[in-house]
Design a protein around this motif. Structure first.
Motif, mmCIF file in Angstrom:
data_model
loop_
_atom_site.group_PDB
_atom_site.id
_atom_site.type_symbol
_atom_site.label_atom_id
_atom_site.label_comp_id
_atom_site.label_asym_id
_atom_site.label_seq_id
_atom_site.Cartn_x
_atom_site.Cartn_y
_atom_site.Cartn_z
ATOM 1 N N UNK A 52 47.170 28.825 40.737
ATOM 2 C CA UNK A 52 45.893 29.118 40.369
ATOM 3 C C UNK A 52 44.990 27.915 40.264
ATOM 4 N N UNK A 53 43.933 27.701 40.592
ATOM 5 C CA UNK A 53 42.506 27.147 39.692
ATOM 6 C C UNK A 53 41.631 27.386 38.968
ATOM 7 N N UNK A 54 41.293 26.997 38.267
ATOM 8 C CA UNK A 54 40.424 26.312 37.485
ATOM 9 C C UNK A 54 38.819 26.508 38.130
ATOM 10 N N UNK A 55 38.351 27.132 37.445
ATOM 11 C CA UNK A 55 36.787 26.910 37.862
ATOM 12 C C UNK A 55 35.724 27.016 37.054
ATOM 13 N N UNK A 56 35.074 27.096 37.762
ATOM 14 C CA UNK A 56 33.970 27.198 36.641
ATOM 15 C C UNK A 56 33.404 28.091 35.915
ATOM 16 N N UNK A 94 43.955 37.660 40.499
ATOM 17 C CA UNK A 94 44.411 37.617 38.983
ATOM 18 C C UNK A 94 43.723 36.489 38.203
ATOM 19 N N UNK A 95 43.066 37.079 37.202
ATOM 20 C CA UNK A 95 42.152 36.183 36.732
ATOM 21 C C UNK A 95 42.602 35.939 35.214
ATOM 22 N N UNK A 96 43.014 34.232 34.941
ATOM 23 C CA UNK A 96 43.597 33.864 33.823
ATOM 24 C C UNK A 96 42.261 33.792 32.850
ATOM 25 N N UNK A 97 41.853 34.870 31.463
ATOM 26 C CA UNK A 97 41.431 33.956 30.690
ATOM 27 C C UNK A 97 41.890 32.924 29.518
ATOM 28 N N UNK A 98 43.063 32.784 29.798
ATOM 29 C CA UNK A 98 43.006 31.801 28.432
ATOM 30 C C UNK A 98 42.500 30.086 29.086
ATOM 31 N N UNK A 99 42.758 29.790 30.270
ATOM 32 C CA UNK A 99 42.894 28.444 31.114
ATOM 33 C C UNK A 99 41.728 28.832 32.176
ATOM 34 N N UNK A 100 40.761 30.007 32.083
ATOM 35 C CA UNK A 100 39.980 30.588 32.840
ATOM 36 C C UNK A 100 40.438 29.454 34.561
ATOM 37 N N UNK A 101 41.376 30.159 34.448
ATOM 38 C CA UNK A 101 41.407 30.251 36.241
ATOM 39 C C UNK A 101 41.964 31.625 36.796
ATOM 40 N N UNK A 102 42.481 31.085 38.413
ATOM 41 C CA UNK A 102 41.948 32.125 39.070
ATOM 42 C C UNK A 102 42.881 32.119 39.940
ATOM 43 N N UNK A 103 43.880 33.081 40.567
ATOM 44 C CA UNK A 103 44.755 33.112 41.161
ATOM 45 C C UNK A 103 44.409 34.181 43.019
ATOM 46 N N UNK A 104 45.080 33.926 43.689
ATOM 47 C CA UNK A 104 44.595 34.547 44.562
ATOM 48 C C UNK A 104 45.844 34.977 45.443
ATOM 49 N N UNK A 105 46.108 36.025 46.103
ATOM 50 C CA UNK A 105 47.266 36.964 46.595
ATOM 51 C C UNK A 105 47.414 36.313 47.997
ATOM 52 N N UNK A 106 48.154 36.270 48.716
ATOM 53 C CA UNK A 106 47.702 35.217 50.232
ATOM 54 C C UNK A 106 47.164 35.947 50.495
ATOM 55 N N UNK A 107 45.835 35.375 52.090
ATOM 56 C CA UNK A 107 45.375 35.903 52.649
ATOM 57 C C UNK A 107 43.512 36.866 52.180
ATOM 58 N N UNK A 108 44.511 36.842 50.220
ATOM 59 C CA UNK A 108 42.341 37.472 49.694
ATOM 60 C C UNK A 108 41.789 36.063 49.992
ATOM 61 N N UNK A 109 40.420 36.395 50.333
ATOM 62 C CA UNK A 109 39.276 36.427 50.549
ATOM 63 C C UNK A 109 38.114 37.121 49.901
ATOM 64 N N UNK A 110 37.237 35.970 48.481
ATOM 65 C CA UNK A 110 36.336 36.893 47.995
ATOM 66 C C UNK A 110 35.224 36.119 48.422
ATOM 67 N N UNK A 111 33.924 37.517 48.671
ATOM 68 C CA UNK A 111 33.059 36.885 48.888
ATOM 69 C C UNK A 111 31.404 37.653 47.960
ATOM 70 N N UNK A 112 31.193 37.236 47.678
ATOM 71 C CA UNK A 112 30.255 38.023 46.986
ATOM 72 C C UNK A 112 28.348 37.596 47.513
ATOM 73 N N UNK A 113 28.290 38.109 48.360
ATOM 74 C CA UNK A 113 27.277 38.712 49.455
ATOM 75 C C UNK A 113 26.486 39.872 49.153
#
Length: 298
Positions: A52-56, A94-113
């Motif tokens: 899980x990566x803490x994000x801005x 998978x968004x974790x509000x308590x730590x403001x972190x995000x975990x992606x399932x293997x292979x999942x790519x997020x694009x906001x185009x």
């Protein structure tokens, strides 16, 4: 985000507002763009499935909004569309509000185009307002956000291109009829986003199949939120107006090509909350397909 943003602003705070707005668009692009290897979203795509990566706050806010839009549209708008078939779907973010972190399932790519331009426009408009600008028109690669109205008028006129004209980026000369708008809307404190052949060519994919969608029509969405307009114009191009979800918050217009032998004015089908948006003064629509330009009453 691979395109140009133009802003016209009026008022004593215009200079400071413009500087703040363009800086904010650049900042948002540095976070959300997957065309930049060092952007925060690109890093999430590289590292987010290992831990899980803490994000801005900005990336958290944008992802939260995108996930809500995906769920409301039953996946017709899907920020994971570029993932392999078995790794698509916002349930794999998978968004974790308590730590403001995000975990992606293997292979999942997020694009906001199909979301990032609208999100950046909303952020830029907020800074224009904060600097005292009450009248501005923002055009980010064809998506428009109208803030207030231009001096001496009740709304900003915004043209929609005919649906059977070549995409904006097409180097070939456009037919003469493409110089005339198919429809002119008058916007105030609202955003217009268009999906279809005259905007993206055939680059819109069906998230459930990964196949390109080809339609002769263009789909336009008007909403007070530019981010919503951006996401829903893509979602409704996938779904079509006959499958308009109840959760759709804006007004949708489908522009159909002119029939052979008829005047070169496309017909328009309206759906969603067009009447309520009009009553609120956010948009004015022509009363019929021949009334291409009609200024709303002040």
């Amino acid at each position: 985000m691979g395109t140009v943003c133009e802003i016209t602003a009026h008022g004593p705070g215009a200079a400071a507002g413009l500087e703040a707005a363009f800086s904010e668009i650049e900042r948002v692009e540095s976070i959300l763009s997957t065309f930049r290897d060092q952007s925060e979203l690109s890093r999430l795509n590289r590292e987010g499935s290992r831990a899980a990566m803490r994000v801005s706050p900005t990336l958290w806010d944008a992802l939260s909004h995108a996930v809500r839009s995906a769920r409301a549209s039953s996946g017709a708008f899907d920020p994971t569309f570029d993932s392999p078939p078995g790794s698509r779907g916002v349930e794999r973010i998978h968004m974790r509000p308590r730590t403001r972190s995000v975990l992606l399932d293997p292979g999942t790519i997020v694009r906001l185009d199909a979301f990032g331009k609208g999100y950046a426009l909303d952020r830029a408009a907020a800074l224009l307002r904060a600097n005292g600008v009450g009248s501005a028109l923002l055009n980010f690669g064809g998506q428009v956000l109208a803030l207030g109205a231009p001096p001496g008028r009740s709304a900003w006129p915004v043209d929609l291109a005919p649906p059977d004209c070549p995409p904006r980026a097409d180097p070939r000369p456009a037919p003469a009829r493409c110089a005339m708008p198919a429809l002119t809307l008058f916007l105030k404190d609202a955003s217009l986003s268009t999906s279809g052949s005259s905007e993206q060519g055939d680059h819109i994919l069906n998230p459930s199949t990964g196949e390109k969608i080809r339609r002769a029509s263009n789909l336009a969405v008007v909403s007070p939120s530019a981010a919503d307009a951006d996401a829903w114009s893509t979602a409704l191009f996938v779904l079509g107006l006959s499958n308009l979800p109840k959760a759709f918050p804006g007004c949708a217009l489908e522009l159909l090509p002119s029939r052979e032998g008829s005047p070169p004015i496309p017909s328009a089908i309206f759906g969603g909350h067009c009447a309520s948006l009009s009553r609120e003064g956010w948009v004015s629509f022509p009363s019929d397909e021949n009334a291409v330009k009609k200024e709303p009453h002040p």
